[in-house]
Design a protein around this motif. Structure first.
Motif, mmCIF file in Angstrom:
data_model
loop_
_atom_site.group_PDB
_atom_site.id
_atom_site.type_symbol
_atom_site.label_atom_id
_atom_site.label_comp_id
_atom_site.label_asym_id
_atom_site.label_seq_id
_atom_site.Cartn_x
_atom_site.Cartn_y
_atom_site.Cartn_z
ATOM 1 N N MET A 1 -2.874 -50.907 -11.251
ATOM 2 C CA MET A 1 -2.076 -51.367 -10.110
ATOM 3 C C MET A 1 -1.849 -50.276 -9.075
ATOM 4 O O MET A 1 -1.799 -50.527 -7.881
ATOM 5 C CB MET A 1 -0.708 -51.892 -10.593
ATOM 6 C CG MET A 1 -0.794 -53.216 -11.313
ATOM 7 S SD MET A 1 0.838 -53.868 -11.651
ATOM 8 C CE MET A 1 1.312 -54.529 -10.060
ATOM 9 N N LEU A 2 -1.706 -49.043 -9.560
ATOM 10 C CA LEU A 2 -1.440 -47.938 -8.636
ATOM 11 C C LEU A 2 -2.721 -47.218 -8.222
ATOM 12 O O LEU A 2 -2.696 -46.316 -7.394
ATOM 13 C CB LEU A 2 -0.469 -46.914 -9.267
ATOM 14 C CG LEU A 2 1.019 -47.190 -9.093
ATOM 15 C CD1 LEU A 2 1.439 -48.508 -9.714
ATOM 16 C CD2 LEU A 2 1.862 -46.066 -9.675
ATOM 17 N N ASN A 3 -3.840 -47.633 -8.832
ATOM 18 C CA ASN A 3 -5.107 -46.973 -8.570
ATOM 19 C C ASN A 3 -5.002 -45.467 -8.756
ATOM 20 O O ASN A 3 -5.434 -44.678 -7.920
ATOM 21 C CB ASN A 3 -5.577 -47.264 -7.136
ATOM 22 C CG ASN A 3 -6.621 -48.338 -7.126
ATOM 23 O OD1 ASN A 3 -7.596 -48.268 -7.875
ATOM 24 N ND2 ASN A 3 -6.410 -49.354 -6.305
ATOM 25 N N ASN A 4 -4.387 -45.102 -9.865
ATOM 26 C CA ASN A 4 -4.170 -43.680 -10.136
ATOM 27 C C ASN A 4 -4.255 -43.496 -11.650
ATOM 28 O O ASN A 4 -3.472 -44.092 -12.392
ATOM 29 C CB ASN A 4 -2.789 -43.277 -9.600
ATOM 30 C CG ASN A 4 -2.490 -41.809 -9.811
ATOM 31 O OD1 ASN A 4 -3.031 -41.175 -10.726
ATOM 32 N ND2 ASN A 4 -1.634 -41.262 -8.970
ATOM 33 N N ARG A 5 -5.220 -42.672 -12.093
ATOM 34 C CA ARG A 5 -5.438 -42.582 -13.549
ATOM 35 C C ARG A 5 -4.294 -41.877 -14.273
ATOM 36 O O ARG A 5 -4.230 -41.870 -15.493
ATOM 37 C CB ARG A 5 -6.787 -41.933 -13.849
ATOM 38 C CG ARG A 5 -6.930 -40.492 -13.457
ATOM 39 C CD ARG A 5 -8.413 -40.111 -13.433
ATOM 40 N NE ARG A 5 -8.575 -38.833 -12.775
ATOM 41 C CZ ARG A 5 -8.679 -37.683 -13.397
ATOM 42 N NH1 ARG A 5 -8.653 -37.639 -14.715
ATOM 43 N NH2 ARG A 5 -8.807 -36.568 -12.715
ATOM 44 N N PHE A 6 -3.384 -41.241 -13.526
ATOM 45 C CA PHE A 6 -2.240 -40.575 -14.175
ATOM 46 C C PHE A 6 -0.979 -41.462 -14.193
ATOM 47 O O PHE A 6 0.076 -41.041 -14.649
ATOM 48 C CB PHE A 6 -1.912 -39.256 -13.473
ATOM 49 C CG PHE A 6 -3.077 -38.308 -13.438
ATOM 50 C CD1 PHE A 6 -3.514 -37.695 -14.611
ATOM 51 C CD2 PHE A 6 -3.755 -38.065 -12.256
ATOM 52 C CE1 PHE A 6 -4.611 -36.832 -14.594
ATOM 53 C CE2 PHE A 6 -4.848 -37.203 -12.240
ATOM 54 C CZ PHE A 6 -5.283 -36.592 -13.408
ATOM 55 N N ALA A 7 -1.098 -42.676 -13.660
ATOM 56 C CA ALA A 7 0.100 -43.513 -13.471
ATOM 57 C C ALA A 7 0.720 -43.968 -14.794
ATOM 58 O O ALA A 7 1.933 -44.159 -14.880
ATOM 59 C CB ALA A 7 -0.226 -44.722 -12.599
ATOM 60 N N GLY A 8 -0.099 -44.144 -15.830
ATOM 61 C CA GLY A 8 0.437 -44.560 -17.127
ATOM 62 C C GLY A 8 1.184 -43.413 -17.784
ATOM 63 O O GLY A 8 2.327 -43.557 -18.257
ATOM 64 N N GLU A 9 0.540 -42.265 -17.769
ATOM 65 C CA GLU A 9 1.083 -41.024 -18.311
ATOM 66 C C GLU A 9 2.446 -40.671 -17.667
ATOM 67 O O GLU A 9 3.369 -40.190 -18.337
ATOM 68 C CB GLU A 9 0.043 -39.950 -17.956
ATOM 69 C CG GLU A 9 0.110 -38.617 -18.604
ATOM 70 C CD GLU A 9 -0.205 -38.605 -20.076
ATOM 71 O OE1 GLU A 9 -0.763 -39.601 -20.592
ATOM 72 O OE2 GLU A 9 0.171 -37.608 -20.691
ATOM 73 N N ALA A 10 2.547 -40.970 -16.368
ATOM 74 C CA ALA A 10 3.746 -40.587 -15.603
ATOM 75 C C ALA A 10 5.009 -41.244 -16.161
ATOM 76 O O ALA A 10 6.121 -40.725 -15.981
ATOM 77 C CB ALA A 10 3.562 -40.967 -14.141
ATOM 78 N N LEU A 11 4.851 -42.362 -16.865
ATOM 79 C CA LEU A 11 6.021 -43.068 -17.398
ATOM 80 C C LEU A 11 6.780 -42.226 -18.428
ATOM 81 O O LEU A 11 7.965 -42.441 -18.667
ATOM 82 C CB LEU A 11 5.596 -44.396 -18.029
ATOM 83 C CG LEU A 11 5.208 -45.505 -17.048
ATOM 84 C CD1 LEU A 11 4.593 -46.672 -17.790
ATOM 85 C CD2 LEU A 11 6.424 -45.960 -16.252
#
Ligand code: SF4
Length: 437
Positions: free
Chosen positions: A162-172
């Protein structure tokens, strides 16, 4: 690039004025420590005894020893309120509204910020994708809050998509750290049909409840879809049935969460109630209108304020005037009902109510805050407007009299040949302005 902290102005009768600090001076350090941004500055200047190093425009340096009360402000305003460069986002979200704006608008409207410091200072929502461990450390050290987090989903893979960012899951994972440190947060989910709704929404709500009470609330708002979506991810608008389904999920979680935590925690944006054609919840359901700025409870609060105001009044047929009011399509039905009630009290006040179609962004955008001056003028030209046209305050950009397309209230007034005035987003002011002006 290191930002210089240049004094813009000095508050009258403040410590800074007494110390002869002047506009144009640079604040170099406090207690021998360099200042990264406004957070450092606020923290370092809290003490009762501080040493401030000032550099004058001629290069002269003054070391000022200051004794003051704890938390007493020095009275300095800086040219850059954040005292650092604004951080832009590292995402390319499939629902980003900035990508859906037509070309040629004011440059600042295209700036995509994602800066946790603005979350604290102005209530902006951040995705956590460009929040470093150093940032998290400082939020914890200074015990800042609330931090407003754009979750969208708690499913890490889906969040990356959704965010088109491969680090977006990790950021949680940063939410865990903030929560463990007792930092308060609020959350938001921009709901996209067929993407993060249905079982994904259930999963997100379930996951987020574990952060209660530090995560104080989460709003679920429908994605805004303008007509300028060429080449963007194909997103569909929510139908009435979809909206009913979303409300069903949210209401059932509210019941469950309330029993356990005495807070409703998860809230649907007002737009979902209009889409579903369902009645708005009572004021108590909004937990002190904690998500008001996200369009959650704004209409309920407006109606209740209106009712309060009208109950205080006695019908009066001696007041005679003819005025008009305009706003987004979303509020039209509610406004019509309120105006009918006003008419019972003031039968000789004629109010022309106009719902403005959003031709600029497309008809799916129905909120008042995204209306432009050009649509208002085009649709009100030649219509009866009476002695004054009232426009809602949320049409205007912050601290200005500019609408989204840079038109001013004076431009609208000139084009329509009518006096234009602002009515606040408040049911009391609505009654007062329409009846007494
Ligand atoms: S975080 Fe996403 S929605 Fe927000 S500005 Fe960046 S791309 Fe747009």
């Amino acid at each position: 690039m290191e930002v210089k902290h240049i004094v813009k102005s000095v508050v009258a009768d403040s410590i800074a004025e007494e110390m002869e600090i002047e506009p144009g001076d640079e604040v170099v350090s406090v207690n021998d420590t360099k200042i990264e941004d406004i957070f450092d500055y606020q923290y370092l200047t809290e003490d009762t005894h501080i040493v401030v190093l000032i550099r004058k425009p001629n290069g002269e340096e003054w070391e000022l020893e200051i004794d003051k009360d704890e938390d007493e402000d020095l009275g300095i305003e800086f040219e850059n309120g954040l005292m650092d460069n604004y951080r832009s986002c590292h995402n390319k979200c499939i629902f980003c509204f900035i990508d859906q704006m037509p070309k040629g608008m004011r440059e600042t409207l295209y700036f995509k910020d994602d800066d946790s410091r603005l979350s604290f200072l102005q209530g902006n929502y951040v995705t956590l994708t460009n929040m470093s461990d150093h940032d998290v450390d400082r939020i914890i050290k200074y015990h800042l809050g609330p931090i407003n987090v754009s979750f969208q989903t708690t499913n890490p893979e889906l969040r990356c998509k959704m965010l088109n960012n491969r680090f977006a899951g990790e950021a949680l994972k940063k939410v865990d750290r903030l929560c463990e440190a007792g930092i308060t947060m609020n959350g938001q989910i921009v709901l996209c049909k067929g993407v993060n709704d249905g079982p994904e929404l259930e999963r997100s709500i379930s996951d987020l409840t574990k952060y209660i009470p530090y995560l104080e609330s989460v709003s679920v708002v429908p994605v805004g879809l303008s007509k300028h979506r060429d080449g963007l991810y194909p997103l569909e608008p929510f139908t009435k049935e979809d909206a009913k389904e979303v409300l069903k999920v949210i209401h059932s979680w509210q019941d469950k969460i309330y029993k356990e935590h005495h807070t409703h925690f998860i809230h649907a944006g007002d737009e979902f109630y209009f889409l579903a054609e369902e009645p708005l919840p009572d004021a108590d359901n909004y937990d002190g209108y904690i998500q008001y700025e996200n369009g959650v409870g704004m209409v309920r609060s407006f109606i209740d304020e209106f009712e309060e105001e009208i109950e205080e009044r006695t019908p009066d047929s001696t007041i005679k005037r003819e005025v008009s009011i305009a706003g987004g399509m979303i509020m039209d039905k509610v406004k019509k009902e309120l105006i009918e009630k006003l008419h019972e009290y003031y039968p000789n006040v004629i109010i022309h109510n106009y719902a403005i179609r959003n031709d600029f962004f497309g008809e799916r955008i129905t909120v008042t805050g995204l209306l432009t001056g050009q649509d208002i003028i085009a649709q009100l030209k030649g219509q009866p407007l009476g002695e004054k046209l009232y426009l809602p305050a949320n049409l205007l950009r912050a601290q200005s009299d500019l609408l989204l397309d840079d038109m001013t209230l004076a431009d609208i007034s000139d084009a329509l040949q009518v006096e234009v005035d602002i009515v606040e987003s408040d049911g009391h002011d609505f009654v007062y302005k329409l009846i007494e002006g």
